[in-house]
Design a protein around this motif. Structure first.
Motif, PDB file in Angstrom:
ATOM      1  N   UNK A 180     -55.592  -3.593 152.658  1.00 17.18           N
ATOM      2  CA  UNK A 180     -54.244  -3.007 152.620  1.00 17.18           C
ATOM      3  C   UNK A 180     -53.229  -4.136 152.517  1.00 17.18           C
ATOM      4  N   UNK A 181     -51.976  -3.789 152.266  1.00 17.11           N
ATOM      5  CA  UNK A 181     -50.914  -4.791 152.209  1.00 17.11           C
ATOM      6  C   UNK A 181     -50.535  -5.245 153.618  1.00 17.11           C
ATOM      7  N   UNK A 182     -50.221  -6.517 153.737  1.00 20.61           N
ATOM      8  CA  UNK A 182     -49.768  -7.057 155.009  1.00 20.61           C
ATOM      9  C   UNK A 182     -50.870  -7.750 155.774  1.00 20.61           C
ATOM     10  N   UNK A 183     -50.487  -8.723 156.614  1.00 23.83           N
ATOM     11  CA  UNK A 183     -51.476  -9.570 157.284  1.00 23.83           C
ATOM     12  C   UNK A 183     -51.950  -9.063 158.639  1.00 23.83           C
ATOM     13  N   UNK A 184     -51.505  -7.890 159.069  1.00 26.53           N
ATOM     14  CA  UNK A 184     -51.899  -7.387 160.382  1.00 26.53           C
ATOM     15  C   UNK A 184     -52.848  -6.201 160.236  1.00 26.53           C
ATOM     16  N   UNK A 185     -53.846  -6.116 161.102  1.00 25.67           N
ATOM     17  CA  UNK A 185     -54.775  -4.968 161.030  1.00 25.67           C
ATOM     18  C   UNK A 185     -54.040  -3.650 161.228  1.00 25.67           C
ATOM     19  N   UNK A 186     -54.522  -2.634 160.553  1.00 25.46           N
ATOM     20  CA  UNK A 186     -53.921  -1.302 160.691  1.00 25.46           C
ATOM     21  C   UNK A 186     -54.786  -0.362 161.525  1.00 25.46           C
ATOM     22  N   UNK A 187     -55.970  -0.820 161.912  1.00 22.50           N
ATOM     23  CA  UNK A 187     -56.832  -0.049 162.802  1.00 22.50           C
ATOM     24  C   UNK A 187     -57.337  -0.996 163.890  1.00 22.50           C
ATOM     25  N   UNK A 188     -57.940  -0.437 164.919  1.00 27.95           N
ATOM     26  CA  UNK A 188     -58.453  -1.240 166.014  1.00 27.95           C
ATOM     27  C   UNK A 188     -59.686  -2.037 165.580  1.00 27.95           C
ATOM     28  N   UNK A 189     -59.573  -3.358 165.621  1.00 24.26           N
ATOM     29  CA  UNK A 189     -60.726  -4.193 165.283  1.00 24.26           C
ATOM     30  C   UNK A 189     -61.824  -4.054 166.334  1.00 24.26           C
ATOM     31  N   UNK A 190     -61.431  -3.823 167.578  1.00 27.42           N
ATOM     32  CA  UNK A 190     -62.425  -3.621 168.640  1.00 27.42           C
ATOM     33  C   UNK A 190     -63.269  -2.386 168.343  1.00 27.42           C
ATOM     34  N   UNK A 191     -62.609  -1.314 167.868  1.00 28.92           N
ATOM     35  CA  UNK A 191     -63.360  -0.094 167.533  1.00 28.92           C
ATOM     36  C   UNK A 191     -64.300  -0.346 166.355  1.00 28.92           C
ATOM     37  N   UNK A 192     -63.810  -1.096 165.356  1.00 27.58           N
ATOM     38  CA  UNK A 192     -64.669  -1.414 164.218  1.00 27.58           C
ATOM     39  C   UNK A 192     -65.903  -2.206 164.652  1.00 27.58           C
ATOM     40  N   UNK A 193     -65.679  -3.160 165.549  1.00 31.57           N
ATOM     41  CA  UNK A 193     -66.795  -3.975 166.039  1.00 31.57           C
ATOM     42  C   UNK A 193     -67.820  -3.122 166.789  1.00 31.57           C
ATOM     43  N   UNK A 194     -67.314  -2.187 167.566  1.00 29.27           N
ATOM     44  CA  UNK A 194     -68.239  -1.291 168.307  1.00 29.27           C
ATOM     45  C   UNK A 194     -69.052  -0.441 167.344  1.00 29.27           C
TER      46      UNK A 194
ATOM     47  N   UNK B 141     -70.003  -1.204 164.458  1.00 23.14           N
ATOM     48  CA  UNK B 141     -71.016  -2.042 163.802  1.00 23.14           C
ATOM     49  C   UNK B 141     -72.027  -2.627 164.785  1.00 23.14           C
ATOM     50  N   UNK B 142     -71.867  -2.303 166.069  1.00 28.14           N
ATOM     51  CA  UNK B 142     -72.764  -2.836 167.079  1.00 28.14           C
ATOM     52  C   UNK B 142     -72.557  -4.302 167.366  1.00 28.14           C
TER      53      UNK B 142
END
Length: 202
Positions: free
Chosen positions: A183-197, A199-200
């Motif tokens: 996406x545009x912009x340098x900041x995450x738009x979703x929780x990276x912690x949730x993404x990591x969970x 993916x295990x």
């Protein structure tokens, strides 16, 4: 062109020893290695971190920075830095070669840890002399690469400071970078912690 704003005024008096002693890793930006005061600040911070048994990391930031300060960055990487972050263009410039494997062998000699990103080819992680190749996290479409390197470093350092192995650190970095380039912009738009969970990896 990168505009550093007030960060151009960084000097040794801005370094808070207690903050650095409390940090597992002090992360330094190559972009700031322009002014004499900033160089003093880097070296002061690195000494405080090492005296406290902490790690020092440096990102090379941009191949143009490397072109300007190649010899100084090499000395930093060899003498002050525990963990070096660089993309392929930056590491090739640092060691004045067109062959990635040649640069890889050089950085293995200079740094205990290095995380080298190669866009869609993923990353190569050097840890205590061992080399690990980590795939890029797939994205449906690359929209804007602004912030990709910073997010990779953030994910990698998150893993490192929580005792994860080098490959997991690389995968966390790849996951964070993939989110921000979608996406545009340098900041995450979703929780990276949730993404990591999901993916295990958390």
């Amino acid at each position: 062109s990168t505009f550093l704003g007030a960060a151009q005024k960084l000097g040794p008096d801005d370094i808070d020893p207690e903050t650095i002693k409390a940090a597992a890793v002090t992360y330094m930006e190559g972009y700031l290695w322009d002014e004499p005061g900033a160089k003093e600040a880097f070296l002061k911070a690195a000494k405080i971190a090492h005296d406290a048994g902490r790690l020092v990391s440096l990102t090379l930031s941009d191949s143009f920075c490397v072109d300007r300060f190649r010899d100084e960055f090499r000395r930093l990487a060899r003498d002050e830095v525990d963990l070096l972050f660089a993309n392929e263009a930056e590491i090739l410039s640092l060691y004045e070669t067109d062959v990635f494997d040649d640069a890889l062998q050089q950085v293995r000699k200079d740094c205990k840890f290095a995380a080298l990103t190669r866009s869609e080819q993923g990353s190569v992680i050097v840890a205590d002399g061992e080399v690990h190749v980590v795939d890029a996290e797939p994205v449906s479409k690359v929209v804007d690469t602004t912030g990709a390197g910073d997010l990779f470093a953030a994910g990698f350092l998150y893993g490192l400071t929580r005792g994860k192995d080098p490959v997991t650190c690389g995968r966390l970095g790849a996951l964070a970078a993939a989110e921000v380039i979608s996406h545009y912009g340098p900041r995450p738009q979703v929780s990276l912690a949730d993404l990591a969970k999901q993916k295990g990896l958390a």
